[in-house]
Design an enzyme around this catalytic site. Structure first.
Site, short mmCIF file in Angstrom:
data_model
loop_
_atom_site.label_atom_id
_atom_site.label_comp_id
_atom_site.label_asym_id
_atom_site.label_seq_id
_atom_site.Cartn_x
_atom_site.Cartn_y
_atom_site.Cartn_z
NE ARG A 46 25.38 6.94 1.04
CZ ARG A 46 25.99 7.38 0.03
NH1 ARG A 46 26.82 8.25 0.32
NH2 ARG A 46 25.74 7.06 -1.03
CG ASP A 89 25.56 9.36 -6.87
OD1 ASP A 89 25.85 10.49 -7.20
OD2 ASP A 89 26.21 8.65 -5.71
#
Length: 546
Positions: A174, A462
């Site tokens: 990613r 996150d």
């Protein structure tokens, strides 16, 4: 006096890239002259279009903020109504995605992920990685070494880590989203204008250039998760990047496969169009739940009390607007031959606390049972101990089948209004406000030290969950909200909570809590609302100047 006519002479420059970051040992294995030439081509061909798409985002956010709710597009109705087209679907190694583990790309986490037993590893250079120069380049080194079977790591305590699994997960990398710059790499265009490189093009370009052919030889392929998309035009830009890169490297068209995270509100209205634009390269969509919640808050932060969400813990996957979004995603994917991948429950086990672990297993099992029952083909977990829990729920539904693309979900009917009906009917509590301040500051402190995924209060946090925390605080202040006991949520009230949190945390020499609190004040208490907290935090604290 003679008047000059004709074109004005201009000076053109050869496009180039300069490395502004340090070059410790082995960085030259990633930042080779050939790789830099490829990055230069990517920026010259696609950099201007990237800026156009970012300008489109700003315009759209302005429109929503001024009362123009998103709708399913009339100009692309023919794409949605054409029943014939399908996406490319799974590439080699992506046929069964029932459990995917996510995590950053440092050597230890890379090895743990490859030994985890998951079907797929989301190798995350985005929200689970703090974009320090060290993390950006050494993450690429970890991936390069892992793909070649050369990765090993010895911790400072002397513990050695190696890949021991006979069957490792398929890697899906990613890259950072279109909005993030890479200030340690500078691009100069033909006009002589110099600017920061694109984090997206840097992450994607270095990985695909160095690893595409080796991945194909290994029986897999160059696969990507695409984050933060907001429109089919952004998807088209990625598709053109993929097509050009395949020609440049010399691999067949369609070898690159992408799974797009539907994690912004505008993208939820263009899922079929996104699949269509990426159809030669698309494997599926993912329900990126945390950024999706953040996107709703961001777009509707100034639209009045009816768009205010309660405590973050109350915004679950079973509230109506989240159910609408995920059910539409499954239906859309399966209609077009794309995999639908579920999101990540934030609960994580604690091997030192059996009670916390039991709660995490229970919560995650319920979450994955719902996803498998809804028709998802796979799901995410953030910890290796959760893989058996998630796999059991998908095994119960899938059995020996690799997916459930045959579940078309014709009964699903989702309107534009369903996607923005965010009424939950729960209060904002003092504990909820405190939790947001505490989580955001503690996460940001770790992020400034180079950690992008952090266990806080037995939840995996996150950048996306930190965004929810700070954006809720901003919205609660600007919409004059009160807590359940009637206390107004003001800047002064939150300042008191910041002081309280700084007194609660364990301070160490060299910690970054003061800087973290400063960032939080800027992005949660300021009059303006930064589109992403990572943008000002990156420019102020993570750019190396030596």
């Amino acid at each position: 006096m003679r008047t000059r006519t004709g074109p004005i002479p201009t000076t053109t420059h050869e496009p180039s890239i300069e490395i502004a970051g340090r070059m410790p040992a082995r960085y030259d294995e990633i930042l080779t002259p050939e790789a830099i030439a490829f990055l230069t081509e990517l920026h010259q061909r696609f950099g201007a279009r990237r800026h156009d798409r970012l300008a489109d985002r700003m315009r759209r956010r302005f429109e929503i903020g001024n009362g123009h709710d998103p709708q399913f597009r009339d100009d692309t109705r023919h794409i949605r109504e054409d029943a014939e087209w399908q996406v490319a679907g799974a590439g080699p190694g992506l046929e069964d995605r029932r459990v995917e583990i996510t995590g950053p790309t440092d050597p230890k986490m890379t090895i743990n992920a490859l030994n985890s037993g998951a079907k797929v590893w989301l190798a995350d250079q985005e929200d689970a990685t703090s974009p320090t120069w060290k993390n950006v380049i050494e993450g690429q080194l970890s991936l390069r070494d892992a793909i070649r079977g050369e990765l090993a790591f010895t911790s400072p305590e002397g513990k050695r880590y190696e890949v021991t699994a006979t069957e490792t997960p398929t890697i899906v990398m990613r890259p950072r989203g279109w909005h993030l710059p890479e200030q340690h790499i500078r691009f100069t265009d033909r006009t002589g204008r110099t600017m920061a490189a694109s984090g997206s093009l840097v992450d994607f370009g270095l990985y695909v250039f160095h690893n595409a052919e080796r991945l194909i030889a290994n029986g897999r392929g160059p696969y990507f998760y695409i984050a933060k998309l907001e429109s089919s035009e952004e998807a088209k830009l990625w598709d053109d990047v993929f097509t050009f890169s395949e020609r440049y490297i010399g691999i067949p068209h369609g070898t690159i496969r992408a799974t797009v995270l539907i994690e912004t509100l505008p993208a939820a209205f263009e899922m079929e169009e996104i699949l269509f634009e990426l159809r030669d390269h698309c494997a599926g969509l993912n329900a990126g739940r945390w950024d999706y919640i953040f996107s709703i808050i961001k777009n509707y932060r100034g639209r009045g009390a009816r768009f205010v969400l309660p405590d973050r813990s109350e915004v679950t996957m079973t509230v109506p607007f989240m159910r609408s979004y995920t059910e539409l995603l499954v239906q859309t994917c399966h209609k077009r031959g794309a995999f639908a991948i579920g999101g990540m429950s934030a609960f994580i086990p604690n091997r030192r606390d059996p009670e916390v672990t039991a709660t995490a297993f229970e919560k995650v099992a319920a979450d994955k049972k719902r996803e498998a029952g809804d028709g998802f083909d796979g799901t995410w977990v953030a910890h290796p101990d959760l893989i058996p829990v998630a796999r059991a729920e998908f095994d119960a539904v899938l059995g020996d089948r690799p997916n459930q693309l045959d579940r078309q979900r014709p009964e699903v009917r989702v309107s534009a209004g369903d996607l923005i009906d965010v009424h939950i009917g729960r209060p904002i509590t003092a504990a909820g406000v405190h939790a947001n301040v505490s989580v955001a500051i503690r996460y940001l402190e770790a992020w400034l030290r180079g950690l992008g995924a952090v266990a806080i209060d037995n939840l995996m946090e996150d950048a996306a969950t930190a965004e929810i925390s700070r954006s809720q605080v901003w919205q609660w202040i600007h919409q004059d909200r009160t807590t359940e006991d009637g206390t107004p949520i003001t800047r002064e009230y939150v300042e008191g909570l910041i002081t309280q949190v700084l007194g609660e945390v364990e301070r160490r020499e060299g910690d970054r809590f003061d800087d973290a609190a400063e960032i939080f004040r800027d992005v949660a208490l300021g009059q303006d609302f930064p589109a992403f907290l990572t943008l000002p935090a990156y420019s102020r604290f993570l750019i190396e100047t030596d």
